[in-house]
Design an enzyme around this catalytic site. Structure first.
Site, PDB file in Angstrom:
ATOM      1  N   ALA A 284       0.789  -1.242   0.000  1.00  0.00           N
ATOM      2  CA  ALA A 284       0.000   0.000   0.000  1.00  0.00           C
ATOM      3  C   ALA A 284       0.817   1.286   0.000  1.00  0.00           C
ATOM      4  O   ALA A 284       0.296   2.330  -0.387  1.00  0.00           O
ATOM      5  CB  ALA A 284      -0.943   0.001   1.193  1.00  0.00           C
TER       6      ALA A 284
ATOM      7  N   PRO B 273       3.179   4.412  -0.916  1.00  0.00           N
ATOM      8  CA  PRO B 273       2.853   5.439   0.079  1.00  0.00           C
ATOM      9  C   PRO B 273       1.358   5.723   0.266  1.00  0.00           C
ATOM     10  O   PRO B 273       1.004   6.604   1.036  1.00  0.00           O
ATOM     11  CB  PRO B 273       3.554   6.683  -0.475  1.00  0.00           C
ATOM     12  N   GLY B 274       0.494   5.001  -0.440  1.00  0.00           N
ATOM     13  CA  GLY B 274      -0.929   5.166  -0.134  1.00  0.00           C
ATOM     14  C   GLY B 274      -1.768   5.761  -1.245  1.00  0.00           C
ATOM     15  O   GLY B 274      -2.926   6.114  -1.023  1.00  0.00           O
TER      16      GLY B 274
ATOM     17  N   LYS C 188      -3.142   4.303  -3.972  1.00  0.00           N
ATOM     18  CA  LYS C 188      -4.350   3.517  -4.239  1.00  0.00           C
ATOM     19  C   LYS C 188      -5.156   3.310  -2.965  1.00  0.00           C
ATOM     20  O   LYS C 188      -6.384   3.214  -3.006  1.00  0.00           O
ATOM     21  CB  LYS C 188      -3.987   2.179  -4.877  1.00  0.00           C
TER      22      LYS C 188
ATOM     23  N   GLU D 213       1.764  -2.831   4.328  1.00  0.00           N
ATOM     24  CA  GLU D 213       3.033  -2.547   3.650  1.00  0.00           C
ATOM     25  C   GLU D 213       4.128  -3.329   4.366  1.00  0.00           C
ATOM     26  O   GLU D 213       4.266  -3.226   5.580  1.00  0.00           O
ATOM     27  CB  GLU D 213       3.316  -1.036   3.678  1.00  0.00           C
TER      28      GLU D 213
ATOM     29  N   ARG E  12       8.679   2.461   4.729  1.00  0.00           N
ATOM     30  CA  ARG E  12       7.654   3.129   3.916  1.00  0.00           C
ATOM     31  C   ARG E  12       6.341   3.352   4.675  1.00  0.00           C
ATOM     32  O   ARG E  12       5.401   3.933   4.155  1.00  0.00           O
ATOM     33  CB  ARG E  12       7.394   2.304   2.641  1.00  0.00           C
TER      34      ARG E  12
ATOM     35  N   ASP F  46      -0.752  -4.307  -5.915  1.00  0.00           N
ATOM     36  CA  ASP F  46      -0.051  -3.326  -6.763  1.00  0.00           C
ATOM     37  C   ASP F  46       1.428  -3.687  -6.604  1.00  0.00           C
ATOM     38  O   ASP F  46       2.116  -3.173  -5.735  1.00  0.00           O
ATOM     39  CB  ASP F  46      -0.367  -1.921  -6.236  1.00  0.00           C
TER      40      ASP F  46
ATOM     41  N   CYS G  53       3.546  -1.080 -12.738  1.00  0.00           N
ATOM     42  CA  CYS G  53       3.818   0.113 -13.552  1.00  0.00           C
ATOM     43  C   CYS G  53       5.026  -0.195 -14.442  1.00  0.00           C
ATOM     44  O   CYS G  53       5.963   0.585 -14.508  1.00  0.00           O
ATOM     45  CB  CYS G  53       4.036   1.343 -12.682  1.00  0.00           C
TER      46      CYS G  53
END
Ligand code: SAM
Length: 471
Positions: free
Chosen positions: A122, A124-125, A127, A145, A150, A190, A243
């Protein structure tokens, strides 16, 4: 080709043919600034009218925009606070700055208010804040996380967002599978990846790139995708995103997973302008259903590179039931003194009542627990619910998180900061204003920013030291 790794250029030419040149050209252009509105706090249209930058709507995210010409507007003085990251409404959690393609990911998760959603990677947040808004502050968001370094950014970003039903954990995915099993309506993975899609944003991604890195990422993704799937309830959804462009980390991960798990299938992600289907032929043997996943290419739309796949677990899938069900959160019996301190503060300062059954004590601190929680023993919990505040000798001191989770009209006394005093407040300076002594919710243009406490005409500044600005 300046600055792009040679082997990357060769790989993309082999995959895309002539189209690769369009991709390379796009990677030489500056990245876009994206802004996603916190719909828990303000409607997108209202925010758009009231900020000093021109915002262009994104087709794939109703709360998402591209910030146009922020730099020019800043230079000609049209934007009084400079960049969107410096505006007080950013500190107030009215929006999150996120590159536009990333805003397609939480939309693909089809989140419904009240669901239980787990974001496995998750920080830095980006999404996670998006999911919290889609949940409408009902149900539960677990933001996990694994990297301890982080967690701070994740906690701060979720605190600014003001969502209440959030549990933040710092665990290996494997551990969560052992503790929780197949219980979540929605799971987002992610995944950590080689980051080719961020080449024009992060020089580091270009510098660290190698074919070996892609292989290492793919092996790790295969492992965590298996684990992520084990956390989804029958009938639930798993979204896998990266990504990066590398097929080894995208189509090939999904194909391998589907071939090993007949009780899962790919579900189409609604097509938006610029979305391209994923490539069935980038897998050996080709897998036709991969067209249901999407690729976002920087040369085809206003955003960076992303891959998104939505996987549905069959209703009839056989899973071991979770050892323990979610429990409605119930605070342990509150020490009478702590309860009295909170109630005195709440009567004096707030117009809203918080559900006392969900209020729990952690030493001298009070928290408002989410509506329901999975079993927490054996799980590293960073934060469960909303921090309300701390008992100090003779008084109750409200938490910064509480200021960001209420509306201006929820407070009995507010202090409306102007363009000058808001800068002083965010620097941590005291302010002067005559009026009754007591706690004040400090607001800017209607948005709560933090607390102040007035004694004898001086407002003591309770904006957290760690967040204070130096300029
Ligand atoms: N979802 C985040 C957002 O929108 O702001 C970005 C997540 S980033 C793409 C991937 C994350 O995976 C990183 O925070 C990284 O620390 C985490 N990660 C690295 N190794 C992992 C592992 N083995 N299991 C789970 N997460 C891992």
């Amino acid at each position: 080709m300046t600055d792009l790794p040679e082997a990357f250029v060769a790989r993309m030419r082999a995959l895309l043919g002539a189209e690769a040149e369009e991709l390379f050209a796009a990677l030489q252009r500056p990245p876009l600034v994206g802004l996603r509105v916190n719909t828990l706090k303000i409607a997108p249209d209202e925010l758009r009218r009231r900020v000093p930058w021109q915002l262009v709507a994104l087709p794939w995210c109703p709360s998402g925009f591209v910030v146009q010409r922020a730099a020019e507007q800043e230079a000609d003085g049209a934007a009084p606070f400079g960049t969107p990251g410096q505006h007080p409404w950013h500190a107030a959690g009215r929006y999150y700055l996120q590159e536009p393609s990333a805003m397609a990911v939480a939309e693909a998760l089809d989140v419904q208010p009240g669901q239980h959603v787990l974001d496995l990677a998750a920080a830095p947040g980006g999404k996670a804040t998006h999911i919290a808004a889609l949940l409408g502050d009902r149900g539960l968001l677990v933001a996990n996380e694994v990297e301890r370094s982080r967690i701070k950014a994740l906690s701060e970003n979720l605190e600014r967002w003001g969502a209440r039903n959030v549990l933040i954990t710092n665990e290996a995915v494997e551990r969560l599978v052992q503790r929780w099993g197949a219980r979540f309506d929605r799971v987002l993975l992610d995944a950590p990846c080689s980051g080719e899609g961020m080449f024009r944003k992060h020089a580091q991604a270009r510098a660290e790139w190698s074919v070996q890195q892609i292989q290492g990422c793919a092996a790790r993704q295969a492992r965590i995708l298996e684990q992520a799937a084990a956390l989804v309830r029958p009938g639930g959804l798993l979204v896998y995103s990266t990504c990066t462009f590398a097929p080894e980390e995208n189509e090939q991960r999904i194909a391998t997973f589907l071939r090993a798990h007949p009780d899962w299938r790919l579900e189409p992600i609604p097509r938006q302008p610029g979305f391209a289907p994923a490539r069935p032929d980038w897998v050996d043997p080709p897998l036709p259903e991969l067209v249901h996943a999407v690729r976002l290419w920087p040369h085809r739309l206003a955003g960076e590179g992303h891959f998104i796949a939505r996987l549905r677990r069959a209703e009839q899938a056989e899973v071991a039931p979770p050892a323990e069900r979610e429990r409605r959160a119930a605070g342990s019996r509150l020490p009478a003194e702590l309860l009295a301190a909170w109630q005195a503060f709440a009567r004096d300062t707030l117009r809203v009542e918080l559900p006392l059954a969900q209020v729990a004590a952690r030493g001298d601190q009070l928290v408002l627990l989410p509506e329901a929680l999975p079993p927490l023993d054996g799980v590293r919990v960073v934060r469960a619910g909303l921090w309300l505040g701390t008992r100090r000798p003779g008084r109750f001191e409200p938490a910064h998180a509480l200021a960001l989770a209420v509306r201006a009209e929820d407070a009995r006394r507010t202090h409306a900061l102007d363009e000058r005093s808001v800068v002083a407040y965010l620097r941590g300076e005291p302010l002067r204003e005559a009026g009754a002594d007591g706690w004040l919710l400090m607001t800017f243009a209607g948005a709560p920013l933090g607390w102040g406490r007035r004694v004898g005409g001086v407002i003591k500044n309770f904006y957290p030291h760690g967040l204070r600005r130096s300029t």
